[in-house]
Design a protein around this motif. Structure first.
Motif, PDB file in Angstrom:
ATOM      1  N   VAL A 147      39.799  56.543  49.889  1.00  0.00           N
ATOM      2  CA  VAL A 147      38.661  55.698  50.248  1.00  0.00           C
ATOM      3  C   VAL A 147      38.248  54.837  49.061  1.00  0.00           C
ATOM      4  O   VAL A 147      38.004  53.637  49.185  1.00  0.00           O
ATOM      5  N   ALA A 148      38.173  55.459  47.880  1.00  0.00           N
ATOM      6  CA  ALA A 148      37.793  54.701  46.691  1.00  0.00           C
ATOM      7  C   ALA A 148      38.824  53.630  46.372  1.00  0.00           C
ATOM      8  O   ALA A 148      38.479  52.512  45.940  1.00  0.00           O
ATOM      9  N   SER A 149      40.093  53.931  46.570  1.00  0.00           N
ATOM     10  CA  SER A 149      41.141  52.941  46.319  1.00  0.00           C
ATOM     11  C   SER A 149      41.002  51.745  47.252  1.00  0.00           C
ATOM     12  O   SER A 149      41.189  50.593  46.843  1.00  0.00           O
ATOM     13  N   LEU A 150      40.655  52.000  48.502  1.00  0.00           N
ATOM     14  CA  LEU A 150      40.461  50.904  49.453  1.00  0.00           C
ATOM     15  C   LEU A 150      39.278  50.023  49.031  1.00  0.00           C
ATOM     16  O   LEU A 150      39.358  48.790  49.103  1.00  0.00           O
ATOM     17  N   VAL A 151      38.204  50.635  48.603  1.00  0.00           N
ATOM     18  CA  VAL A 151      37.018  49.874  48.204  1.00  0.00           C
ATOM     19  C   VAL A 151      37.340  48.978  47.011  1.00  0.00           C
ATOM     20  O   VAL A 151      36.944  47.803  46.966  1.00  0.00           O
ATOM     21  N   ARG A 152      38.073  49.518  46.038  1.00  0.00           N
ATOM     22  CA  ARG A 152      38.442  48.698  44.878  1.00  0.00           C
ATOM     23  C   ARG A 152      39.359  47.558  45.288  1.00  0.00           C
ATOM     24  O   ARG A 152      39.249  46.439  44.774  1.00  0.00           O
TER      25      ARG A 152
END
Length: 366
Positions: free
Chosen positions: A93-98
């Motif tokens: 999820v964090a990778s997608l946001v970045r």
């Protein structure tokens, strides 16, 4: 003297001629009205929407914008997340946001380049351009008001201190003007820092060498006016005096009516796709962390994952008025041990007598 009345032959002839003429005009008018009604109604654009001679509608760029959105979403979804002990199962999820932050900026650049085709006078440069940061330009911008540098033009081959890569350079050949654009998905993170001022200083220093750079590198493309603009994709209140423009004002930069409306629709569609992607990934992460019903983890108020994140229990001594030391977690620590521990902490807090400075090294090699 003869009076011409309506009963006279001459009066009858005149009245008949007038009546015939009137009936003929009436027939022509009726036929004209029927002919006009048969034609499709042409509704001109309201004056408020036609500030510029060029106009673009989303239906004209719909296919191209959908393709840009698909490529951006695919690039976001295909990213390879790096394992992170803190984020755990939520690392995807964090990778997608970045990735969204980066891909949205590229999407805005590509969309503006596509919209600029509606104005035949525009030339858009966007392929990893590096404008030299000439030392004299940096010093001039840092020590003078920008308004006092309007007539100053510097050689792009003069000694430089690095370079600046703008997102877009838009040249209007009819007006012999150019604009350096730096697109930001949001300027909210720039509010309390000096990064925005540093960015504008680089842009203004680049603007002083841009006319010479365009003439030497872009087939003798000549401009006599250069502007800089930091475009806020979130369309917060702008400040043109300091070079900050909202994305909703892009019509005036491109001189194309409807460009801002197209960009707003693009961001809405891109936002919906991104939110669907994030929701699917969040559900997948929650499914991994959800304990099995009826298991040991389900009966415990704190799941093993949550306990692991909290770490081990700390042993904190508690002093009572009678001088005895008790441990809150049930472990006994004698007075001697407490004194030795305090002494060790005091030795550690003493400043070193000999200091060595250099690159970081392993503790065993120090």
């Amino acid at each position: 003297m003869t009076n011409l009345h309506s009963s006279s032959p001459v009066g009858e002839v005149l009245r008949a001629a007038v009546a015939a003429s009137s009936s003929g005009h009436a027939i022509d008018g009726a036929m004209a009205r029927r002919h006009f009604a048969a034609q499709p109604a042409i509704r001109p654009e309201p004056p408020v929407l036609r500030r510029h001679p060029n106009i673009v509608r989303y239906s004209e760029v719909d296919a191209d914008f959908d393709l840009l959105i698909e490529k951006a979403v695919a690039a976001i979804a295909n990213g390879e997340p790096v394992e992170d002990e803190i984020l755990g199962h939520y690392v995807n999820v964090a990778s997608l946001v970045r990735a969204v932050s980066f891909r949205e900026g590229k999407l805005l650049e590509q969309a503006i380049e596509r919209l600029s085709r509606a104005n035949p006078d525009l030339v858009v440069l966007m392929q990893s351009i590096k404008l030299p940061l000439v030392k004299a330009a940096i010093e001039a911008v840092a020590g003078n008001d920008w308004r006092h540098l309007e007539e100053v033009r510097l050689d792009c081959e003069a000694p430089a201190k690095g370079s600046y890569t703008p997102d877009l350079i838009i040249v209007n050949r009819a007006r012999h003007s150019a604009c350096i654009l730096d697109l930001k998905r949001s300027l909210a993170s720039y509010g309390d820092t000096s990064r925005l001022e540093e960015l504008k200083l680089k842009m203004m220093a680049s603007a002083m060498v841009l006319p010479d750079w365009l003439y030497k590198t872009q087939k003798r493309l000549m401009v006599d006016t250069v502007g800089v603009a930091v475009v806020d994709g979130a369309s917060r209140p702008s400040d043109h005096a300091t070079g900050v423009w909202a994305l909703s004002e892009i019509d005036d930069l491109l001189e194309i009516d409807g460009a801002a409306a197209c960009m707003a629709e693009l961001r809405q569609r891109f936002g919906r796709r991104v939110q669907q992607l994030l929701e699917a990934e969040a559900r997948r992460a929650l499914g991994i962390l959800t304990p099995v019903a009826g298991g040991a983890a389900a009966s415990s108020p704190l799941s093993p994952s949550f306990v692991a994140l909290r770490g081990g229990c700390r042993v904190i001594p508690r002093c009572e008025p009678d001088g005895e030391i008790f441990e809150s977690d049930g472990f006994d620590v004698s007075d001697d041990e407490a004194v030795e521990r305090d002494a060790d902490e005091d030795l550690k807090s003493m400043p070193p007598q000999r200091i060595r400075v250099g690159f970081a090294r392993r503790l065993l090699d120090a």
